[in-house]
Design an enzyme around this catalytic site. Sequence first.
Site, PDB file in Angstrom:
ATOM      1  N   PHE A  97       0.738  -1.297  -0.020  1.00 10.85           N
ATOM      2  CA  PHE A  97       0.115   0.009  -0.058  1.00 10.85           C
ATOM      3  C   PHE A  97       0.794   1.076   0.181  1.00 10.85           C
ATOM      4  CE2 PHE A  97      -2.712   3.209   2.409  1.00 10.85           C
ATOM      5  CZ  PHE A  97      -3.493   3.482   1.410  1.00 10.85           C
ATOM      6  N   ASP A 168       6.628  -3.937   8.483  1.00 17.21           N
ATOM      7  CA  ASP A 168       5.091  -3.110   8.361  1.00 17.21           C
ATOM      8  C   ASP A 168       4.304  -4.286   8.494  1.00 17.21           C
ATOM      9  OD1 ASP A 168       2.934  -2.182   7.377  1.00 17.21           O
ATOM     10  OD2 ASP A 168       3.623  -1.108   5.665  1.00 17.21           O
ATOM     11  N   HIS A 171      -0.900  -5.875   8.146  1.00 21.51           N
ATOM     12  CA  HIS A 171      -1.563  -7.157   7.370  1.00 21.51           C
ATOM     13  C   HIS A 171      -1.350  -8.459   8.551  1.00 21.51           C
ATOM     14  CE1 HIS A 171      -1.240  -5.886   3.158  1.00 21.51           C
ATOM     15  NE2 HIS A 171      -1.890  -4.974   3.660  1.00 21.51           N
ATOM     16  N   GLN A 194      -6.900   0.160  10.808  1.00 25.64           N
ATOM     17  CA  GLN A 194      -8.043   0.647   9.761  1.00 25.64           C
ATOM     18  C   GLN A 194      -9.313  -0.402   9.680  1.00 25.64           C
ATOM     19  OE1 GLN A 194      -7.653  -0.525   6.361  1.00 25.64           O
ATOM     20  NE2 GLN A 194      -9.451   0.686   5.479  1.00 25.64           N
ATOM     21  N   LYS A 197      -8.816  -4.095   8.259  1.00 26.24           N
ATOM     22  CA  LYS A 197      -7.558  -4.844   8.860  1.00 26.24           C
ATOM     23  C   LYS A 197      -8.320  -6.211  10.048  1.00 26.24           C
ATOM     24  CE  LYS A 197      -4.492  -2.705   6.810  1.00 26.24           C
ATOM     25  NZ  LYS A 197      -5.270  -1.592   6.129  1.00 26.24           N
ATOM     26  N   ARG A 226       6.764  15.492  24.087  1.00 19.21           N
ATOM     27  CA  ARG A 226       7.107  15.551  25.722  1.00 19.21           C
ATOM     28  C   ARG A 226       7.843  14.380  25.941  1.00 19.21           C
ATOM     29  NH1 ARG A 226       1.172  17.016  24.916  1.00 19.21           N
ATOM     30  NH2 ARG A 226       1.069  19.076  25.840  1.00 19.21           N
ATOM     31  N   TYR A 233       3.884  21.581  29.454  1.00 16.77           N
ATOM     32  CA  TYR A 233       4.134  22.634  28.164  1.00 16.77           C
ATOM     33  C   TYR A 233       5.678  22.682  27.994  1.00 16.77           C
ATOM     34  CZ  TYR A 233      -0.843  23.693  28.382  1.00 16.77           C
ATOM     35  OH  TYR A 233      -2.015  23.648  28.451  1.00 16.77           O
ATOM     36  N   ARG A 243      -1.884  10.629  19.428  1.00 17.53           N
ATOM     37  CA  ARG A 243      -2.353   9.598  20.508  1.00 17.53           C
ATOM     38  C   ARG A 243      -3.782   9.166  19.931  1.00 17.53           C
ATOM     39  NH1 ARG A 243      -1.173  14.547  23.577  1.00 17.53           N
ATOM     40  NH2 ARG A 243      -3.370  14.934  23.603  1.00 17.53           N
TER      41      ARG A 243
END
Length: 417
Positions: A97, A168, A171, A194, A197, A226, A233, A243
């Site tokens: 992909f 990767d 799959h 996604q 999947k 962070r 901050y 996230r």
Amino acid sequence: MSQHLALLGGRPVRERPFTSWPIFGEREETRLLGALRSGHWGRLDGKEVAEFEERFAAMHGCQHGIAVVNGTVSLRLGLMAAGLDAESEVIIPPYTFFSTASAVIEANMVPVFADVDLGTFNLDPRAIEAAITPRTRAVIPVHFAGQVADMDAIMAIAARHKLLVIEDAAHAHGASYKSRPAGSLGHLASFSFQSSKNLTCGEGGIITTNDPELAAACRSLHNCGRIPSGLWYEHHVISGNYRLGELQGALLNAQLERLEDQTKTRDANGQYLAGRLANLPGLHPQQRPDFCTRHAYHLCMLRIDGQAFGAPRAAVIAALRAEGIPCSSGYGFSLPAQPMFRNRAFGPYLPGVRDRLDYEQVHCPNSDLLCREQAMWLEQAMFLGPRDDMDDISRAFEKVFDGRAALADWSRREGTT
Ligand SMILES: Cc1ncc(COP(=O)(O)O)c(C=O)c1O
């Protein structure tokens, strides 16, 4: 006596649908409602994503899991976490992909293509060796269709050339290599959740690793740079907020309980079907080397040699669909032929090297053959039903093979290739 093909007016082999996807029920409702009613919908103050990260990583042989918004970001953050120089070369397969390549470019690195093996559809370790230059810094093997690439060979090459390896595994949830889980074989791995999947929450992804330093870098990168000891901050590296949300985390925790059984069913059905289809002339299911101890069957992929079978791929796919068997030809062309590469539409990335990158000169004949003529895909949910479903698929292929002369005539009339 061959039966009349459904495409040509006969009765289809199958008139019932296959298993639909996603599969969900009370356990998803309970988890989701719990997360909803808790009022903690974000990762920072909820428990769902944290619990999922731990469980998913452990199931995949890893100490660390960092859940993110999708399986493209997880690849990119993995590359960034390793601190590789801008415009380093990263070896990837051409048969995958778009994200495997786009993540490299969005990390400001250069995708270099190494061809896949025609039998396994995975990166060929010899092609990786041949693609290495003094600028190569990483390789991203894709466990295509859910079958793990030859990771021992790839890790040996990586060790010799000091390359980072990111699996990767979009799959490959639950797949294994020599009984070791996908996701624990490289330095880092990336999974996608996604919708299509094998484990899904609509959109999501995760990075897994056993390297504490890479894990800390990924965690920082997915959270605006962070660090654990810093002020709220206080931001240490350039990054954004990637996230995963708590509602997705809740869904994944529920779905995860189904994964083991579903993976076993897919593997048993996929193996059975591949065994039956291999008996037909011109059909070549994905080869399964001994090192593949569990295939996730995100796709059951095969090659069809139209000449040996007696009818071209497009006609066979049309005939199978008419018989009630959903299938497709997958990617239309190899990644280097994508307009993005042809037009060097890299946005602000790769300013120092873009002028010398000419992807028109990149040729990956095995991947091209798969895209243009031979690949056929059957999707994972079809493999979650009973063995009878596999027999229907196999009967449909046999029927289409028996009717190949009439099908070839139809194809000539219609001009399909
Ligand atoms: C091989 C591969 N890598 C990466 C991805 C990217 O995952 P996502 O869609 O979650 O960004 C996909 C998704 O289809 C994929 O198939």
